[in-house]
Design a protein around this motif. Structure first.
Motif, PDB file in Angstrom:
ATOM      1  N   SER A 182      -5.646  13.226  -4.806  1.00  0.00           N
ATOM      2  CA  SER A 182      -5.117  12.277  -3.830  1.00  0.00           C
ATOM      3  C   SER A 182      -6.069  11.086  -3.743  1.00  0.00           C
ATOM      4  CB  SER A 182      -5.010  12.982  -2.487  1.00  0.00           C
ATOM      5  OG  SER A 182      -4.485  12.102  -1.559  1.00  0.00           O
ATOM      6  N   GLY A 183      -5.512   9.892  -3.839  1.00  0.00           N
ATOM      7  CA  GLY A 183      -6.360   8.694  -3.779  1.00  0.00           C
ATOM      8  C   GLY A 183      -6.927   8.288  -5.121  1.00  0.00           C
TER       9      GLY A 183
ATOM     10  N   GLN B 150       6.994   7.371  -2.756  1.00  0.00           N
ATOM     11  CA  GLN B 150       6.327   8.534  -2.177  1.00  0.00           C
ATOM     12  C   GLN B 150       6.833   8.811  -0.762  1.00  0.00           C
ATOM     13  OE1 GLN B 150       2.138   8.194  -2.627  1.00  0.00           O
ATOM     14  NE2 GLN B 150       1.819  10.372  -2.339  1.00  0.00           N
TER      15      GLN B 150
ATOM     16  N   LYS C 239      -2.780   6.952  -8.573  1.00  0.00           N
ATOM     17  CA  LYS C 239      -1.516   7.180  -9.288  1.00  0.00           C
ATOM     18  C   LYS C 239      -0.452   6.187  -8.816  1.00  0.00           C
ATOM     19  CE  LYS C 239      -1.387  11.432  -7.770  1.00  0.00           C
ATOM     20  NZ  LYS C 239      -2.631  11.482  -6.996  1.00  0.00           N
ATOM     21  N   THR C 240      -0.272   6.127  -7.496  1.00  0.00           N
ATOM     22  CA  THR C 240       0.722   5.195  -6.958  1.00  0.00           C
ATOM     23  C   THR C 240       0.347   3.760  -7.332  1.00  0.00           C
ATOM     24  OG1 THR C 240       1.122   6.715  -5.139  1.00  0.00           O
ATOM     25  CG2 THR C 240       1.898   4.480  -4.847  1.00  0.00           C
ATOM     26  N   THR C 241      -0.933   3.500  -7.395  1.00  0.00           N
ATOM     27  CA  THR C 241      -1.372   2.149  -7.740  1.00  0.00           C
ATOM     28  C   THR C 241      -0.957   1.791  -9.170  1.00  0.00           C
ATOM     29  OG1 THR C 241      -3.240   2.559  -6.289  1.00  0.00           O
ATOM     30  CG2 THR C 241      -3.362   0.624  -7.681  1.00  0.00           C
TER      31      THR C 241
HETATM   32  N1  LIG Z   1      -1.864  -1.110   0.338  1.00  0.00           N
HETATM   33  C1  LIG Z   1      -3.126  -0.729   0.187  1.00  0.00           C
HETATM   34  N2  LIG Z   1      -4.129  -1.482   0.665  1.00  0.00           N
HETATM   35  C2  LIG Z   1      -5.412  -1.116   0.506  1.00  0.00           C
HETATM   36  N3  LIG Z   1      -5.811  -0.004  -0.094  1.00  0.00           N
HETATM   37  C3  LIG Z   1      -4.873   0.806  -0.594  1.00  0.00           C
HETATM   38  C4  LIG Z   1      -3.481   0.492  -0.471  1.00  0.00           C
HETATM   39  N4  LIG Z   1      -2.775   1.479  -1.058  1.00  0.00           N
HETATM   40  C5  LIG Z   1      -3.678   2.363  -1.512  1.00  0.00           C
HETATM   41  N5  LIG Z   1      -4.936   1.970  -1.239  1.00  0.00           N
HETATM   42  C6  LIG Z   1      -6.174   2.676  -1.635  1.00  0.00           C
HETATM   43  O1  LIG Z   1      -6.177   2.774  -3.043  1.00  0.00           O
HETATM   44  C7  LIG Z   1      -6.624   4.046  -3.469  1.00  0.00           C
HETATM   45  C8  LIG Z   1      -5.607   4.679  -4.422  1.00  0.00           C
HETATM   46  O2  LIG Z   1      -4.406   4.873  -3.730  1.00  0.00           O
HETATM   47  P1  LIG Z   1      -3.118   5.464  -4.426  1.00  0.00           P
HETATM   48  O3  LIG Z   1      -2.010   5.314  -3.453  1.00  0.00           O
HETATM   49  O4  LIG Z   1      -2.938   4.846  -5.750  1.00  0.00           O
HETATM   50  O5  LIG Z   1      -3.506   6.996  -4.574  1.00  0.00           O
HETATM   51  P2  LIG Z   1      -2.641   8.177  -5.168  1.00  0.00           P
HETATM   52  O6  LIG Z   1      -3.315   8.619  -6.411  1.00  0.00           O
HETATM   53  O7  LIG Z   1      -1.224   7.772  -5.271  1.00  0.00           O
HETATM   54  O8  LIG Z   1      -2.843   9.294  -4.035  1.00  0.00           O
HETATM   55  P3  LIG Z   1      -1.783  10.339  -3.445  1.00  0.00           P
HETATM   56  O9  LIG Z   1      -1.714  11.465  -4.396  1.00  0.00           O
HETATM   57  O10 LIG Z   1      -2.400  10.747  -2.153  1.00  0.00           O
HETATM   58  O11 LIG Z   1      -0.497   9.625  -3.281  1.00  0.00           O
HETATM   59  C9  LIG Z   1      -6.840   4.859  -2.198  1.00  0.00           C
HETATM   60  O12 LIG Z   1      -8.225   4.925  -1.995  1.00  0.00           O
HETATM   61  C10 LIG Z   1      -6.181   4.083  -1.104  1.00  0.00           C
HETATM   62  O13 LIG Z   1      -6.926   4.157   0.082  1.00  0.00           O
END
Ligand SMILES: Nc1ncnc2c1ncn2[C@@H]1O[C@H](COP(=O)(O)OP(=O)(O)OP(=O)(O)O)[C@@H](O)[C@H]1O
Ligand SMILES: [Mg+2]
Length: 783
Positions: free
Chosen positions: A572-573, A618, A576-578
């Motif tokens: 998590s974090g 998500q 991936k979503t990024t």
């Molecule tokens: N809109 C945003 N503004 C600032 N920081 C963000 C934003 N969205 C995500 N982050 C930060 O970017 C990092 C990566 O986030 P991301 O959403 O890509 O994680 P993830 O791998 O999808 O996690 P998860 O499995 O929990 O969904 C995290 O540390 C998060 O705090």
């Protein structure tokens, strides 16, 4: 090396005083200019020739935790911590190429810069929170310098460091990056606002004309009064009328009386007519201008990039679209014409008064400065009181909004009493602010009105004695009275003008501010037409951070073939979503390129690109409306047949038809009347109906049971043919159909290959798989 002292990690300086002043945001630069000469000299001396200090930052705590200074600096090859010590600062120096990582650790009230050098973790220095930004930036620059051997190009967008203080007058801004009411360029805003009247200039002109005419007509009755009294009522025979010889007409006094009363009547009727005409123009213009502005604003908001919304509060944006635009309406339709008319009346009536009796006019001007001074201050004072009441009412609304939206959480944690108490206290806060404002108003307003009547007493006395002397006629005296009332009204208005000009123009400026914000993710001026795609996606060394100083993706390079299904795995974090956000081009990478079929996404119109993408986010969002409308969101003209087919594929059909209203079931606000899994399946159906070439499933089945998930998986597996699919899941079994798995850790690709390949590798993925197997066997045993 003079002054060299290597230091290990875990160095504690103790807790110093907390939180220094917050610096106004602004350019931090590379920090080198802030270094003391002694530090600079010592470092350069220790370095030998040709070294140049590329980046530096100065902490505000000394090693023992008091307020003091330490410096972290780096040249191309070396990293240095300098602690001032008279002329001979103590330097600790490390080879920069051994720096693996630099970051800021947040502590209570302070923070520290921590570096991984070789295998060691070293705490370089501590600083108060006011230095946080500076050190975040330093950490990012140091990593960059160690990686590339060169400073990165400046790409920081000034908007990412929104100033909290006005750059001209240093006052705290109402909101970061907002308009300073004190420095508002009123003229410019006004001119721009008036531009909104231009399309309706005929109506606007008519409105102003009616106002001028009615102002002129209003000056008539006092004059008629004078004529009636002086020339008709107070005379045994009418000889002159308004200075004009009328004796040869031979009319009786009653005839003259009838004529003048008729004129009175006519002027009133005219006034009513003109008033109706003007009122109709105003009511026609007002809503149109606001609608115009609201429409433009909404249109623009829709086009702004996501990072704008990351930075703004939804509530503030809503109030700009509704509240601020309404202010602008009031200003343009009621404000501007009235001020114009009032100024005009002031001059015109001033002239009439002067011509009637200049001595008396001068006499009534005597209290004027007091009236203006007191009114001005009174209004300013009232504004602060009303402003406070307004702020409290906004807070009350926010409390209400928050607790009603979170009512489930409130109940679940049994916090009803606390919420009631909180609401009550805000409620009474509002009452006290309102009472204070209204009481002050009720007390002072009559007093102010009394002040404006001071002129009357002067007229009564001075004018009255003139009438007794016979130097002034009774009619003139009475007319003077009527004109006086008209003369003082604009003066009151002008005293308040400053205050409401500021208020309304600030509202207008807030609206313009949004209109002037350019989207960060821009369409190229000559976009490449994207009619058909194969679906090959490439990320080339993509680096991105929502805050450019904190990279989330640190150089991602992947190549995905058309029709492949890629599973994204990672903590998590991890980012991936990024990565998905990059592929959808919701944000532009700070470095690197995202390509589809070899074309840079930045050369493609966003709208074209999004036509090919179907995404199950998500957090699925359903709009208020029916199930059918929500599924057909991206394709409103879809047939019932198509909708049902998509719902079947998403395994949603069964539960939908069980609702009494079937596909016409209302989902409630944000879909709250459905279960989490139901919402997700509707969201999947929506993406499927869109028939995308590229399907993105971000934790799309996290809320459904394994059996349902299995069915959805199978449906998606059938659908996948000919599409490129990205699926993110924490439950690894979800990804069993994936061709390849991409394992992300800390913004980097750590593993990329098929399930079997990755298992053989015995790396991160294999560990995750094992952990989940153990977990499921434990649950099996336990359950
Ligand atoms: N809109 C945003 N503004 C600032 N920081 C963000 C934003 N969205 C995500 N982050 C930060 O970017 C990092 C990566 O986030 P991301 O959403 O890509 O994680 P993830 O791998 O999808 O996690 P998860 O499995 O929990 O969904 C995290 O540390 C998060 O705090
Ligand atoms: Mg995510």
């Amino acid at each position: 090396m003079p002054g060299f002292e290597g230091r290990g990690g875990g160095h504690h300086y103790g807790m110093g005083p907390v939180s220094g002043p917050v610096l106004p945001g602004g350019d931090i630069g590379n920090g080198v200019a802030g270094l003391p000469e002694s530090v600079r000299a010592a470092f350069l001396k220790s370095a030998g020739d040709g070294e140049e200090i590329l980046v530096a930052a100065t902490s505000d705590l000394s090693p023992d935790g008091r307020y003091g200074e330490q410096h972290v600096l780096a040249s191309k090859n070396r990293l240095c911590l300098a602690v001032p010590n008279g002329d001979q600062p103590n330097l600790s120096i490390w080879p920069l190429k051994e720096l693996k990582k630099a970051s800021v650790d947040l502590l209570v009230g302070q923070a520290s810069l921590v570096a991984t050098i070789g295998k060691d973790r070293v705490e370089l220095c501590r600083f108060t929170n006011s230095k946080q930004r500076e050190f975040h930036r330093l950490a990012a620059l140091l990593e960059e310098l160690a990686r590339n051997g060169a400073m990165p190009e400046e790409k920081v967008d000034p908007k990412d460091s929104l100033p909290r203080y006005c750059s001209r007058c240093s006052r705290l801004l109402p909101e970061p990056g907002g308009t300073c009411p004190a420095c508002l360029k009123r003229g410019q805003v006004l001119v721009r606002l008036l531009g909104y009247l231009r399309p309706h200039w005929k109506r606007a002109a008519l409105l102003i004309a009616t106002m001028i005419v009615s102002a002129l007509i209003e000056t008539l009755p006092p004059y008629l009064t004078k004529v009636l009294i002086d020339d008709v009522i107070n005379r045994p025979h009418v000889t002159t009328i308004a200075g004009w010889n009328a004796s040869h007409l031979g009319w009786s006094r009653v005839a003259w009386l009838a004529l003048i009363v008729t004129l009175f009547l006519f002027s009133r009727i005219l006034l009513v007519g003109v008033g109706i005409l003007g009122g109709r123009q105003a009511t026609w213009l007002g809503p149109r201008i606001v609608a115009d502005l609201r429409g433009k604003l909404y249109n623009h908001l829709q086009r702004l990039s996501l990072n704008y919304f990351d930075k703004s509060r939804t509530g503030a944006l809503i109030s700009r679209v509704t509240h601020d635009t309404a202010h602008v309406q009031g200003f343009l339709v009621n404000g501007v014409p009235h001020v114009g008319i009032d100024l005009f009346l002031l001059v015109f009536i001033g002239m009439i008064l002067f011509s009637m009796n200049w001595q008396l006019t001068l006499a009534i001007l005597v209290p004027l400065p007091i009236v203006i001074y007191v009114s001005k201050n009174f209004w300013r004072f009232m504004r602060s009181l009303f402003g406070r009441a307004w702020a409290r009412s906004a807070r009350l609304v926010a409390t209400l909004n928050d607790s009603l939206n979170g009512i489930r959480v409130v109940k679940a944690f049994g916090q009803e009493e606390q919420e009631i108490a909180r609401f009550n206290s805000r409620n009474w806060d509002l009452v006290s602010a309102e009472t204070r404002a209204e009481m002050t108003w009720a007390t002072f307003f009559p007093a102010i009105t009394f002040l404006t009547m001071l002129g009357q007493f002067i007229i009564w006395y001075v004018g009255g004695s003139n009438v007794i002397d016979g130097t002034m006629s009774l009619g003139t005296l009475l007319a003077f009275f009527s004109y006086l009332g008209m003369f003082y009204r604009p003066i009151q208005m002008i005293a308040r003008m400053n205050e409401w000009l500021t208020r309304d123009l600030t509202a207008a400026e807030r609206v313009f501010e949004i209109l002037d914000t350019a989207p960060d993710v821009k369409d190229s001026p000559n976009p490449i037409q994207l009619n058909e795609i194969r679906g090959e996606i490439r990320l080339e060394n993509v680096r991105f951070g929502y805050d450019p100083l904190r990279p989330v993706l640190k150089g991602i390079s992947i190549d995905i073939q058309p029709g492949e299904m890629i599973g994204l795995v990672g903590r998590s974090g991890a980012g991936k979503t990024t990565i998905i956000n990059m592929i959808c081009r919701f944000y532009d990478p700070q470095e690197g390129v995202v390509r589809v079929d070899g074309i840079d996404l930045r050369d493609v119109r966003q709208e074209d690109w999004h036509r090919f993408i179907g995404i199950v986010p998500q957090e699925p969002f359903l709009f208020h409306g029916t199930v059918k409308e929500n599924i057909a969101y991206a394709k409103p003209d879809a047939t019932v047949h198509e909708i049902i087919r998509a719902a079947r594929a998403a395994n949603a059909h069964q539960f939908i038809v069980r609702f009494p209203d079937g596909y016409d079931t209302q989902v409630g606000e944000r879909g709250t009347r459905l279960s989490g899994g139901e919402r997700q399946r509707i969201s999947i159906a929506r993406a499927i109906l869109h028939d995308p070439r590229i399907l993105i499933l971000d934790e799309a089945t996290s809320n459904v049971d394994t059996e349902t998930e299995q069915q959805i998986q199978d449906a998606i597996a059938r659908l996948v043919k000919g599409r490129t699919v990205f699926a993110i899941a924490h439950r690894l079994s979800t990804l069993k159909n994936a061709n390849r798995l991409l394992v992300i850790e800390d913004g980097q690709v750590v593993e990329f290959g098929t399930h079997d390949e990755l298992l053989l590798k015995e790396g991160v993925y294999a560990k995750l798989v094992n952990a989940q197997r153990q977990l499921s066997s434990i649950t099996a045993v336990g359950g």
